[in-house]
Design an enzyme around this catalytic site. Sequence first.
Site, PDB file in Angstrom:
ATOM      1  N   GLY A  11       0.833  -1.205   0.000  1.00 37.52           N
ATOM      2  CA  GLY A  11       0.000   0.000   0.000  1.00 37.52           C
ATOM      3  C   GLY A  11       0.861   1.247   0.000  1.00 37.52           C
ATOM      4  N   ALA A  15      -0.057   6.181   4.787  1.00 33.47           N
ATOM      5  CA  ALA A  15       0.396   5.249   5.831  1.00 33.47           C
ATOM      6  C   ALA A  15       1.565   4.429   5.295  1.00 33.47           C
ATOM      7  CB  ALA A  15      -0.745   4.342   6.272  1.00 33.47           C
ATOM      8  N   ALA A  46      -8.308  13.172   0.378  1.00 32.70           N
ATOM      9  CA  ALA A  46      -8.592  13.816   1.672  1.00 32.70           C
ATOM     10  C   ALA A  46      -8.586  15.325   1.496  1.00 32.70           C
ATOM     11  CB  ALA A  46      -7.583  13.376   2.721  1.00 32.70           C
ATOM     12  N   PHE A 114     -13.046  21.882  13.311  1.00 36.57           N
ATOM     13  CA  PHE A 114     -13.530  20.625  12.753  1.00 36.57           C
ATOM     14  C   PHE A 114     -14.457  19.985  13.776  1.00 36.57           C
ATOM     15  CE2 PHE A 114     -12.294  17.636   9.211  1.00 36.57           C
ATOM     16  CZ  PHE A 114     -12.163  18.623   8.242  1.00 36.57           C
ATOM     17  N   PHE A 153      -0.772  -6.276  -7.681  1.00 40.21           N
ATOM     18  CA  PHE A 153      -1.948  -6.542  -6.845  1.00 40.21           C
ATOM     19  C   PHE A 153      -1.643  -7.720  -5.918  1.00 40.21           C
ATOM     20  CE2 PHE A 153      -5.942  -8.354  -5.672  1.00 40.21           C
ATOM     21  CZ  PHE A 153      -6.877  -7.333  -5.692  1.00 40.21           C
ATOM     22  N   HIS A 229     -20.514   9.899   6.761  1.00 41.93           N
ATOM     23  CA  HIS A 229     -20.161  11.315   6.788  1.00 41.93           C
ATOM     24  C   HIS A 229     -21.415  12.140   6.530  1.00 41.93           C
ATOM     25  CE1 HIS A 229     -18.325  15.133   5.711  1.00 41.93           C
ATOM     26  NE2 HIS A 229     -17.162  14.681   6.151  1.00 41.93           N
ATOM     27  N   LEU A 239     -17.820  13.430  -1.468  1.00 41.31           N
ATOM     28  CA  LEU A 239     -17.764  14.105  -0.172  1.00 41.31           C
ATOM     29  C   LEU A 239     -17.618  15.613  -0.328  1.00 41.31           C
ATOM     30  CD1 LEU A 239     -17.001  13.457   2.994  1.00 41.31           C
ATOM     31  CD2 LEU A 239     -14.788  14.207   2.227  1.00 41.31           C
ATOM     32  N   GLU A 242     -15.958  18.449   5.751  1.00 44.56           N
ATOM     33  CA  GLU A 242     -16.398  19.037   7.014  1.00 44.56           C
ATOM     34  C   GLU A 242     -15.788  20.432   7.191  1.00 44.56           C
ATOM     35  OE1 GLU A 242     -16.856  16.162  10.220  1.00 44.56           O
ATOM     36  OE2 GLU A 242     -15.334  17.299  11.285  1.00 44.56           O
ATOM     37  N   ARG A 273     -19.384  13.332  13.920  1.00 43.24           N
ATOM     38  CA  ARG A 273     -20.047  12.931  12.669  1.00 43.24           C
ATOM     39  C   ARG A 273     -21.222  11.987  12.881  1.00 43.24           C
ATOM     40  NH1 ARG A 273     -14.706  12.223   8.824  1.00 43.24           N
ATOM     41  NH2 ARG A 273     -14.439  14.458   8.583  1.00 43.24           N
ATOM     42  N   HIS A 337     -18.342   6.492   4.659  1.00 35.83           N
ATOM     43  CA  HIS A 337     -17.113   7.256   4.473  1.00 35.83           C
ATOM     44  C   HIS A 337     -15.846   6.577   4.974  1.00 35.83           C
ATOM     45  CE1 HIS A 337     -14.502  10.685   4.160  1.00 35.83           C
ATOM     46  NE2 HIS A 337     -14.390  10.841   5.441  1.00 35.83           N
ATOM     47  N   TYR A 338     -15.918   5.838   6.074  1.00 37.28           N
ATOM     48  CA  TYR A 338     -14.679   5.419   6.738  1.00 37.28           C
ATOM     49  C   TYR A 338     -15.002   4.233   7.638  1.00 37.28           C
ATOM     50  CZ  TYR A 338     -10.461   5.837   9.614  1.00 37.28           C
ATOM     51  OH  TYR A 338      -9.271   5.588  10.253  1.00 37.28           O
ATOM     52  N   ARG A 372     -14.710   8.225  14.420  1.00 31.25           N
ATOM     53  CA  ARG A 372     -13.469   8.979  14.199  1.00 31.25           C
ATOM     54  C   ARG A 372     -13.779  10.462  14.069  1.00 31.25           C
ATOM     55  NH1 ARG A 372     -10.912  11.109   9.563  1.00 31.25           N
ATOM     56  NH2 ARG A 372     -12.356  10.082   8.127  1.00 31.25           N
TER      57      ARG A 372
HETATM   58  C1  LIG Z   1     -13.080  11.693   0.096  1.00 31.86           C
HETATM   59  C2  LIG Z   1     -12.310  11.517   1.386  1.00 31.86           C
HETATM   60  C3  LIG Z   1     -11.901  12.624   2.111  1.00 31.86           C
HETATM   61  C4  LIG Z   1     -11.186  12.462   3.298  1.00 31.86           C
HETATM   62  N1  LIG Z   1     -10.770  13.570   3.996  1.00 31.86           N
HETATM   63  C5  LIG Z   1     -10.037  13.410   5.126  1.00 31.86           C
HETATM   64  C6  LIG Z   1      -9.511  14.536   5.812  1.00 31.86           C
HETATM   65  O1  LIG Z   1      -9.677  15.674   5.410  1.00 31.86           O
HETATM   66  N2  LIG Z   1      -8.793  14.321   6.940  1.00 31.86           N
HETATM   67  C7  LIG Z   1      -8.564  13.081   7.434  1.00 31.86           C
HETATM   68  O2  LIG Z   1      -7.895  12.943   8.448  1.00 31.86           O
HETATM   69  N3  LIG Z   1      -9.027  11.982   6.775  1.00 31.86           N
HETATM   70  C8  LIG Z   1      -9.746  12.130   5.638  1.00 31.86           C
HETATM   71  N4  LIG Z   1     -10.204  11.010   4.985  1.00 31.86           N
HETATM   72  C9  LIG Z   1      -9.786   9.684   5.433  1.00 31.86           C
HETATM   73  C10 LIG Z   1      -8.360   9.423   5.021  1.00 31.86           C
HETATM   74  O3  LIG Z   1      -8.076  10.104   3.831  1.00 31.86           O
HETATM   75  C11 LIG Z   1      -8.082   7.934   4.807  1.00 31.86           C
HETATM   76  O4  LIG Z   1      -8.492   7.216   5.926  1.00 31.86           O
HETATM   77  C12 LIG Z   1      -6.600   7.715   4.595  1.00 31.86           C
HETATM   78  O5  LIG Z   1      -6.099   8.555   3.576  1.00 31.86           O
HETATM   79  C13 LIG Z   1      -6.257   6.278   4.266  1.00 31.86           C
HETATM   80  O6  LIG Z   1      -4.874   6.221   4.002  1.00 31.86           O
HETATM   81  P1  LIG Z   1      -4.102   4.840   3.915  1.00 31.86           P
HETATM   82  O7  LIG Z   1      -2.678   5.175   3.706  1.00 31.86           O
HETATM   83  O8  LIG Z   1      -4.475   4.007   5.076  1.00 31.86           O
HETATM   84  O9  LIG Z   1      -4.725   4.148   2.633  1.00 31.86           O
HETATM   85  P2  LIG Z   1      -5.003   4.659   1.131  1.00 31.86           P
HETATM   86  O10 LIG Z   1      -4.579   6.057   0.909  1.00 31.86           O
HETATM   87  O11 LIG Z   1      -6.412   4.295   0.848  1.00 31.86           O
HETATM   88  O12 LIG Z   1      -4.039   3.750   0.279  1.00 31.86           O
HETATM   89  C14 LIG Z   1      -4.221   2.355   0.165  1.00 31.86           C
HETATM   90  C15 LIG Z   1      -3.089   1.790  -0.641  1.00 31.86           C
HETATM   91  O13 LIG Z   1      -3.171   0.374  -0.617  1.00 31.86           O
HETATM   92  C16 LIG Z   1      -2.925  -0.133  -1.910  1.00 31.86           C
HETATM   93  N5  LIG Z   1      -3.605  -1.442  -2.021  1.00 31.86           N
HETATM   94  C17 LIG Z   1      -4.865  -1.757  -1.628  1.00 31.86           C
HETATM   95  N6  LIG Z   1      -5.122  -3.050  -1.906  1.00 31.86           N
HETATM   96  C18 LIG Z   1      -4.007  -3.560  -2.475  1.00 31.86           C
HETATM   97  C19 LIG Z   1      -3.647  -4.832  -2.994  1.00 31.86           C
HETATM   98  N7  LIG Z   1      -4.496  -5.874  -3.023  1.00 31.86           N
HETATM   99  N8  LIG Z   1      -2.392  -4.991  -3.506  1.00 31.86           N
HETATM  100  C20 LIG Z   1      -1.515  -3.957  -3.528  1.00 31.86           C
HETATM  101  N9  LIG Z   1      -1.813  -2.730  -3.060  1.00 31.86           N
HETATM  102  C21 LIG Z   1      -3.043  -2.537  -2.533  1.00 31.86           C
HETATM  103  C22 LIG Z   1      -3.463   0.919  -2.846  1.00 31.86           C
HETATM  104  O14 LIG Z   1      -2.822   0.835  -4.109  1.00 31.86           O
HETATM  105  C23 LIG Z   1      -3.078   2.200  -2.110  1.00 31.86           C
HETATM  106  O15 LIG Z   1      -1.775   2.595  -2.454  1.00 31.86           O
HETATM  107  C24 LIG Z   1     -10.905  11.159   3.776  1.00 31.86           C
HETATM  108  C25 LIG Z   1     -11.300  10.050   3.050  1.00 31.86           C
HETATM  109  C26 LIG Z   1     -12.012  10.215   1.866  1.00 31.86           C
HETATM  110  C27 LIG Z   1     -12.466   8.981   1.141  1.00 31.86           C
END
Ligand SMILES: Cc1cc2nc3c(=O)[nH]c(=O)nc-3n(C[C@H](O)[C@H](O)[C@H](O)COP(=O)(O)OP(=O)(O)OC[C@H]3O[C@@H](n4cnc5c(N)ncnc54)[C@H](O)[C@@H]3O)c2cc1C
Length: 558
Positions: A11, A15, A46, A114, A153, A229, A239, A242, A273, A337-338, A372
Amino acid sequence: MIFEHDVLVIGAGMAGLRSAIEANRAGADVAILTKVYPVRSHTNAAQGGINAALGEGDSWESHAYDTVKGSDFLGDQDAIEILAQEAPSDIIELEHMGVIFNRDEEGRLGSRNFGGATHARTYFVADITGQAMLHVGYEQILKYKIPCYNEFFATSLILEGGEAKGCLAIELRTGEMHMVKAKAVIMCTGGVGRAFEPSTNALICTGDGMALAYQAGAPLMDMEMVQYHPTTLPSNGALLTEGARGEGAYLINSLGERFMQKYAPNMLELASRDVVSRSEQTEINEGRGINGCVLLDCRHLGEQVIRTKLSQIYDLAKDFSGIDLVKEPVPIRPGMHYIMGGIKTDVNGRTMLPGLFAAGETACISLHGGNRLGANSLLELVVFGRRAGAAAAEHAARSQHSGAGEKRLKQDDDTIRELLGREDKGEHAGPLRMELGRTMHENVGVYRTAEGLTKAIGLVAQLKERYRRISVGDKGQVFNTNLTAALELGNMLDVSEAICRGSLMREESRGAQFRLDFPDRNDEQWLKHTLAYKDGDSVRMDTLPVKITRWEPVKRTY
Ligand SMILES: Cc1cc2nc3c(=O)[nH]c(=O)nc-3n(C[C@H](O)[C@H](O)[C@H](O)COP(=O)(O)OP(=O)(O)OC[C@H]3O[C@@H](n4cnc5c(N)ncnc54)[C@H](O)[C@@H]3O)c2cc1C
């Protein structure tokens, strides 16, 4: 082919990027494997911002307590204390890496209000905060020369002696199956929004990592805690941040009333939320909505604020609802949303499966408990991504590579070939996913009952049965999105089953889980986490106490 690294991060959302940077700094040979090109990860979407108690008069204790209260006292307080204490230095580090946060008139970092927060502690880059962070994070990956297996994948984890030792993955460009061996694996695969329809999540948010960990024996925690959300567009679930309410936008019903005065007299539109989404749904259910929506009114903010601080949602409202936020209120409704739940980890990202770590939305530490707070997720990615990266590097330094070889690689390859080789007579993934999404939205949404949840469990079981006979129309090797959609659906079905089972088991209302048949929070019996283990074809449920350090549960009002 077979590749080898000390630490494998699956991923490339924030994170994953932050974990990889830290593992690299700790001296590990780390690689990232991702199904989409890193900057296309959902973190990119985000909008609103990232929290830290950095401002004058604010304190980490206040941030921590707001988070505990937001979680409806289900969050583990040891983890929440770490989140709030380490937030300021992580934000400043992001700034030093190059995230150009908005500044106030005096040139200092500017914050916005927020939901659920008693101080304005959300730092932001207009309404594209995630995009700014993700691009800067990826620059760091290039700077550190961390290898990325882009558009690979992951299909399963390699297990040896009960330890995670890497993964198998399809290279999407060629259809070839590869093995990436590692002494420690960090799962950073994001959320599972697409098991619900509609959702604010990107189409790639399909819970793959949760499913892979769960299938390998790691438990999922608090999966019933799914956040709706309050402000999503009815047409496609997109979305509207907020941050709009943070800047002062109102919610009004069909009578023109600011209805949040009734439900949260102190914090109004900026209550948690879960509280705002439930209030909206109540207004809609009781006949004070407009075509299944209520209205978000930004007009009084003025064109200047809307165009500079909320430019993305200005475009979203215009493109998908045909509404000019400067001139008209926009219809919105609660939307999935989450997920607060995820792979159970400790505060250093360790899951219950040795060698497997997790960070980001796919993990459940648990910081967010039942609900959250907005802008705490981006924060989680950097604080706990960093901690998981360090812990995984340390684990890798005293671990060995797996002896698995071509034979193991062939097993997964054969499974994929069998799926591709089936005659195209069965059902396809797309329609099945839509059925799953609607089932989850109708029965496991804002309001739930035992009857609806039992129905959902039955429907998910039927979908799993139909899934066994699924076929893939495209038989090609190059970017076979039919094939990946089928694999993703299998993952979403497993995760959905755990969500439904957790929700049925938790006979109380707390945070995002509102049971019409158990409308009260029940601390005596339910101040605990639910755990779901995969047990053959079924789910085994268990519970775990909540960690309380200094804040005993009290009645939650806003
Ligand atoms: C529209 C929207 C707005 C948001 N706004 C906010 C905000 O303002 N503030 C806030 O704190 N949070 C916000 N959130 C929540 C937050 O953005 C997410 O919880 C967070 O970005 C998730 O990050 P992540 O690194 O965990 O995963 P992601 O950014 O979702 O990345 C997942 C990764 O895993 C990889 N992956 C998945 N499955 C596989 C697989 N089978 N094989 C290989 N790779 C894989 C993908 O390629 C990707 O790179 C928002 C969420 C959304 C949807």
